[in-house]
Enzyme design. Structure first.
Site, mmCIF file in Angstrom:
data_model
loop_
_atom_site.group_PDB
_atom_site.id
_atom_site.type_symbol
_atom_site.label_atom_id
_atom_site.label_comp_id
_atom_site.label_asym_id
_atom_site.label_seq_id
_atom_site.Cartn_x
_atom_site.Cartn_y
_atom_site.Cartn_z
ATOM 1 N N HIS A 131 25.807 43.363 -24.950
ATOM 2 C CA HIS A 131 24.380 43.171 -25.220
ATOM 3 C C HIS A 131 23.637 44.486 -25.120
ATOM 4 C CE1 HIS A 131 22.973 43.302 -20.917
ATOM 5 N NE2 HIS A 131 24.252 43.089 -20.729
ATOM 6 N N CYS B 265 22.342 46.862 -21.804
ATOM 7 C CA CYS B 265 23.323 46.570 -20.746
ATOM 8 C C CYS B 265 23.245 47.619 -19.633
ATOM 9 C CB CYS B 265 24.730 46.543 -21.330
ATOM 10 S SG CYS B 265 25.994 46.099 -20.118
ATOM 11 N N CYS C 268 29.357 39.991 -20.635
ATOM 12 C CA CYS C 268 28.815 40.725 -19.480
ATOM 13 C C CYS C 268 28.338 39.722 -18.431
ATOM 14 C CB CYS C 268 27.648 41.619 -19.925
ATOM 15 S SG CYS C 268 26.993 42.636 -18.582
ATOM 16 N N ARG D 191 21.222 37.233 -18.083
ATOM 17 C CA ARG D 191 20.446 36.893 -19.281
ATOM 18 C C ARG D 191 21.310 36.573 -20.499
ATOM 19 N NH1 ARG D 191 17.210 42.414 -19.024
ATOM 20 N NH2 ARG D 191 19.378 43.017 -18.643
ATOM 21 N N ASP E 80 25.751 39.913 -16.832
ATOM 22 C CA ASP E 80 24.281 39.876 -16.886
ATOM 23 C C ASP E 80 23.770 38.430 -16.972
ATOM 24 O OD1 ASP E 80 21.527 40.005 -17.967
ATOM 25 O OD2 ASP E 80 21.950 42.160 -18.099
#
Ligand code: CO
Length: 217
Positions: free
Chosen positions: A98, A101, A42, A46, A44
């Site tokens: 994750h 998400c 992803c 993080r 993302d």
């Protein structure tokens, strides 16, 4: 200092520290990359592939998009996949989602978000496929967590449906496909699904003309 300048500053220090620790580091990586892994994760911020797996530059070929999707009409993903499989000859492909998400969460709602709707539609399809299991769960949180896992599983199966993967399995018995889910709260990755090279795919998705003269794509 402007925030973006901090990045350039960090980079200078990182390059200096790296050479101090390992004088040949950049020379080794300059002309060749031989990663063993393709990471589909992803976007993302993080969930950075290298940091959470303790891998170094040169070890992981990376593709990231919203909610780590394998969309068979996505030219970007397919180009990365073909290059990684046919030229880099990666041994493992990891689809890593994750919990928490935002893309999966958004797909569970009925909000219209513009062009992103078209991307999230693929996750809604996963929900529809597994509606019975998901709706049987007690809470919204459990449904959310499970959809993250099922989405990763479906993306791994979508990889196996491509002629790129089927051809590689036939020709060199690799790569193996892995579905993982990363937990933001403790940094731990949970393996949720695996397809070893050569695993039977649903017959309707199977290509039988993947020899040298077979079609690609
Ligand atoms: Co995400």
């Amino acid at each position: 200092m402007d925030t973006y300048k901090r990045l350039l500053n960090n980079n200078k220090h990182w390059a200096e520290d790296t050479v101090a620790r390992d004088p040949d580091f950049f020379k080794r990586l300059e002309n060749i990359q031989q990663p063993e892994f393709l990471w589909i994760g992803c976007s993302d911020s993080r969930v950075p592939a290298n940091e959470i797996t303790g891998t170094q530059p040169g070890e992981v070929f990376v593709h990231r998009n919203i909610a780590n999707m394998v969309v068979h009409t996505d030219l970007n993903l397919l180009s990365v996949l073909q290059y990684a499989v046919e030229y880099l000859k990666v041994k493992h492909i990891i689809v890593c989602g994750h919990y928490g998400c935002g893309g999966v969460k958004a797909a569970m709602t009925n909000n219209s978000l513009g062009i992103i709707n078209k991307w999230l539609r693929n996750i809604k399809d996963v929900y529809r496929l597994h509606r019975r299991e998901l709706n049987a769960l007690e809470s919204e949180q459990e449904r959310f967590d499970r959809l993250v896992e099922l989405n990763v599983t479906e993306q791994v199966m979508d990889l196996a449906k491509t002629s790129i993967i089927q051809k590689a399995w036939l020709e060199r018995g690799g790569p193996d496909l892995h579905g993982w889910v990363y937990r933001l709260s403790d940094g731990i990755i949970k393996p949720v699904f695996e397809m070893e090279a050569g695993t039977e795919v649903d017959p309707i998705y199977k290509f039988d003309n993947l020899g040298p003269a077979g079609t690609k794509g």
